[in-house]
Design a protein around this motif. Sequence first.
Motif, PDB file in Angstrom:
ATOM      1  N   VAL A 180     -52.563  -6.990 -50.272  1.00  0.00           N
ATOM      2  CA  VAL A 180     -51.845  -8.339 -50.347  1.00  0.00           C
ATOM      3  C   VAL A 180     -50.441  -8.241 -50.159  1.00  0.00           C
ATOM      4  CG1 VAL A 180     -52.542  -9.445 -51.501  1.00  0.00           C
ATOM      5  CG2 VAL A 180     -50.963  -8.026 -52.646  1.00  0.00           C
ATOM      6  N   GLN A 181     -49.678  -7.425 -49.701  1.00  0.00           N
ATOM      7  CA  GLN A 181     -48.257  -6.580 -49.230  1.00  0.00           C
ATOM      8  C   GLN A 181     -48.145  -6.579 -48.162  1.00  0.00           C
ATOM      9  OE1 GLN A 181     -49.837  -4.743 -51.626  1.00  0.00           O
ATOM     10  NE2 GLN A 181     -49.473  -2.648 -51.555  1.00  0.00           N
ATOM     11  N   ALA A 182     -49.996  -6.224 -47.119  1.00  0.00           N
ATOM     12  CA  ALA A 182     -49.684  -6.579 -45.676  1.00  0.00           C
ATOM     13  C   ALA A 182     -49.231  -7.742 -45.262  1.00  0.00           C
ATOM     14  CB  ALA A 182     -51.063  -5.195 -45.244  1.00  0.00           C
ATOM     15  N   LYS A 183     -48.427  -7.594 -44.857  1.00  0.00           N
ATOM     16  CA  LYS A 183     -47.968  -9.161 -45.059  1.00  0.00           C
ATOM     17  C   LYS A 183     -46.325  -9.124 -44.320  1.00  0.00           C
ATOM     18  CE  LYS A 183     -47.552 -13.819 -46.710  1.00  0.00           C
ATOM     19  NZ  LYS A 183     -47.573 -14.428 -48.271  1.00  0.00           N
ATOM     20  N   VAL A 184     -46.019 -10.706 -42.960  1.00  0.00           N
ATOM     21  CA  VAL A 184     -44.924 -11.016 -42.706  1.00  0.00           C
ATOM     22  C   VAL A 184     -44.630 -11.651 -42.759  1.00  0.00           C
ATOM     23  CG1 VAL A 184     -45.126  -9.035 -40.055  1.00  0.00           C
ATOM     24  CG2 VAL A 184     -46.207 -11.361 -40.071  1.00  0.00           C
ATOM     25  N   LYS A 185     -43.205 -12.611 -42.888  1.00  0.00           N
ATOM     26  CA  LYS A 185     -42.865 -13.439 -43.421  1.00  0.00           C
ATOM     27  C   LYS A 185     -43.431 -14.160 -41.943  1.00  0.00           C
ATOM     28  CE  LYS A 185     -38.402 -15.924 -43.045  1.00  0.00           C
ATOM     29  NZ  LYS A 185     -37.575 -16.108 -44.841  1.00  0.00           N
ATOM     30  N   SER A 186     -43.735 -15.561 -42.646  1.00  0.00           N
ATOM     31  CA  SER A 186     -44.103 -16.415 -41.750  1.00  0.00           C
ATOM     32  C   SER A 186     -43.016 -17.868 -42.135  1.00  0.00           C
ATOM     33  CB  SER A 186     -45.242 -17.382 -41.944  1.00  0.00           C
ATOM     34  OG  SER A 186     -45.721 -18.304 -42.863  1.00  0.00           O
ATOM     35  N   TRP A 187     -42.067 -18.058 -41.106  1.00  0.00           N
ATOM     36  CA  TRP A 187     -41.259 -19.418 -41.000  1.00  0.00           C
ATOM     37  C   TRP A 187     -42.039 -20.730 -40.382  1.00  0.00           C
ATOM     38  CZ3 TRP A 187     -36.178 -17.250 -41.160  1.00  0.00           C
ATOM     39  CH2 TRP A 187     -36.035 -16.171 -41.329  1.00  0.00           C
ATOM     40  N   PRO A 188     -40.955 -21.576 -41.561  1.00  0.00           N
ATOM     41  CA  PRO A 188     -41.520 -23.288 -41.378  1.00  0.00           C
ATOM     42  C   PRO A 188     -41.119 -23.179 -39.654  1.00  0.00           C
ATOM     43  CG  PRO A 188     -39.948 -22.599 -42.715  1.00  0.00           C
ATOM     44  CD  PRO A 188     -40.532 -21.706 -42.084  1.00  0.00           C
ATOM     45  N   CYS A 189     -42.198 -23.961 -38.576  1.00  0.00           N
ATOM     46  CA  CYS A 189     -41.951 -24.247 -37.178  1.00  0.00           C
ATOM     47  C   CYS A 189     -41.771 -25.607 -36.853  1.00  0.00           C
ATOM     48  CB  CYS A 189     -42.363 -23.153 -36.298  1.00  0.00           C
ATOM     49  SG  CYS A 189     -43.980 -23.021 -36.465  1.00  0.00           S
ATOM     50  N   ALA A 190     -41.416 -26.245 -35.876  1.00  0.00           N
ATOM     51  CA  ALA A 190     -42.148 -27.713 -35.648  1.00  0.00           C
ATOM     52  C   ALA A 190     -41.593 -27.599 -34.526  1.00  0.00           C
ATOM     53  CB  ALA A 190     -41.763 -28.449 -35.758  1.00  0.00           C
ATOM     54  N   GLU A 191     -42.154 -27.739 -33.404  1.00  0.00           N
ATOM     55  CA  GLU A 191     -42.143 -28.722 -31.857  1.00  0.00           C
ATOM     56  C   GLU A 191     -41.727 -30.017 -31.777  1.00  0.00           C
ATOM     57  OE1 GLU A 191     -44.464 -27.542 -28.390  1.00  0.00           O
ATOM     58  OE2 GLU A 191     -46.090 -26.958 -30.057  1.00  0.00           O
ATOM     59  N   SER A 192     -39.967 -30.231 -31.373  1.00  0.00           N
ATOM     60  CA  SER A 192     -39.737 -31.720 -31.536  1.00  0.00           C
ATOM     61  C   SER A 192     -38.917 -31.741 -29.392  1.00  0.00           C
ATOM     62  CB  SER A 192     -38.824 -31.384 -32.544  1.00  0.00           C
ATOM     63  OG  SER A 192     -37.580 -32.389 -31.940  1.00  0.00           O
ATOM     64  N   LEU A 193     -39.042 -32.623 -29.400  1.00  0.00           N
ATOM     65  CA  LEU A 193     -37.894 -33.443 -28.214  1.00  0.00           C
ATOM     66  C   LEU A 193     -38.152 -31.684 -26.798  1.00  0.00           C
ATOM     67  CD1 LEU A 193     -35.259 -34.557 -29.881  1.00  0.00           C
ATOM     68  CD2 LEU A 193     -37.208 -35.271 -29.189  1.00  0.00           C
ATOM     69  N   GLY A 194     -39.260 -31.242 -26.829  1.00  0.00           N
ATOM     70  CA  GLY A 194     -39.295 -30.330 -25.549  1.00  0.00           C
ATOM     71  C   GLY A 194     -39.286 -28.765 -26.273  1.00  0.00           C
ATOM     72  N   PHE A 195     -38.707 -28.322 -27.153  1.00  0.00           N
ATOM     73  CA  PHE A 195     -38.425 -27.723 -28.377  1.00  0.00           C
ATOM     74  C   PHE A 195     -39.272 -26.818 -28.835  1.00  0.00           C
ATOM     75  CE2 PHE A 195     -34.883 -29.391 -26.334  1.00  0.00           C
ATOM     76  CZ  PHE A 195     -33.988 -28.379 -26.084  1.00  0.00           C
ATOM     77  N   ILE A 196     -39.589 -25.412 -29.519  1.00  0.00           N
ATOM     78  CA  ILE A 196     -40.137 -25.170 -30.275  1.00  0.00           C
ATOM     79  C   ILE A 196     -38.822 -24.651 -31.241  1.00  0.00           C
ATOM     80  CG2 ILE A 196     -41.124 -22.781 -31.542  1.00  0.00           C
ATOM     81  CD1 ILE A 196     -42.582 -23.375 -28.800  1.00  0.00           C
ATOM     82  N   MET A 197     -38.987 -25.552 -32.619  1.00  0.00           N
ATOM     83  CA  MET A 197     -37.774 -25.121 -33.524  1.00  0.00           C
ATOM     84  C   MET A 197     -38.445 -24.315 -34.760  1.00  0.00           C
ATOM     85  SD  MET A 197     -35.445 -27.906 -32.621  1.00  0.00           S
ATOM     86  CE  MET A 197     -35.395 -28.894 -31.958  1.00  0.00           C
ATOM     87  N   VAL A 198     -37.279 -23.395 -35.078  1.00  0.00           N
ATOM     88  CA  VAL A 198     -37.779 -22.816 -36.236  1.00  0.00           C
ATOM     89  C   VAL A 198     -36.952 -23.199 -37.762  1.00  0.00           C
ATOM     90  CG1 VAL A 198     -35.729 -20.877 -36.331  1.00  0.00           C
ATOM     91  CG2 VAL A 198     -37.607 -20.155 -37.250  1.00  0.00           C
TER      92      VAL A 198
END
Length: 304
Positions: free
Chosen positions: A105-123
Amino acid sequence: MNKKKELGEIPPVFPNGWFALMESNDLAKNSSKFIQALGENFAVFRDADGEVHVLDAYCPHLGANLAIGGKVRGNCIECPFHGWLFDGNSGQCTSIPYSSSKPPVQAKVKSWPCAESLGFIMVWYHAEAEEPFWQPPQIKGVSDGEFSFCGRSEHYISTHIQDLPENGSDVAHLNVLHTAGIPAGPRLVDLHGFLSKIFTHSWTASWKQGDPSHTSTVALTHTGKVLNWRVPFMDIISNIEQKGPGIVILRFDSLFGLGQGVLVQTVTPVEPLMQRMVHRFYFSNPWLKIVGKIFLYGENVQVS
Ligand code: FES
Ligand SMILES: [Fe+2]
């Protein structure tokens, strides 16, 4: 200087909110990009269905960069070093190619909330790791692809990000610093030269705190003069919305009577005192993209 002065509570280095990592059209399906911003290292990738995922870039096994040479497989990314596979949504390692055991289970990386908005990839960045409590904006005309994309610009600004929203609310500087038109060019030393008198801007503006509190608005009216004669078709009324520290939207209901325009501005701290500012301009009239391009050029002169 009073050396006994107490420092008090020091705020986090980066503010909370949605920040643009890159522009959507720079990330093809089944590809990844390495982005450094906000004191973090991000692996940004797009799966075959077009969905974007953002993970911490460095593999928890032996530290390879997932975004450089990593392969997108389904909604996962495969590490280029030993082939461990990481789920794009959870960051969990789901398979180790040379082991039949379930990955730990500790073999894990942080995953970040993300979204696409107005032509950009946002975090979504939050200093205390809270989940998003607002979403990046979607705008009719831009999000649905109805307006034409006219161009983009990019500036690196050596300052703290707080200075930029504060500058947006500082309406008093507009009629001092932003009066010279395009012919004067972007150099501060030319602001009062002969060319600055050919075409001039004047502004009225009022700033208002928004509700919810991560927003604010500026109602801005522009008048253009050529050799001191007012040119009515250059009257522009715009509504400017600040959405958190990293997003600003300028809407022009009628740009020179030729169509509606939307300027999207994103600001992302690439370092504590270095901001990347990107503008993308959209115009409702597909036959007159040139108007959008000229407008964007004028905007860049003002930003510079
Ligand atoms: S370093 Fe990533 S799998 Fe070994
Ligand atoms: Fe300004």
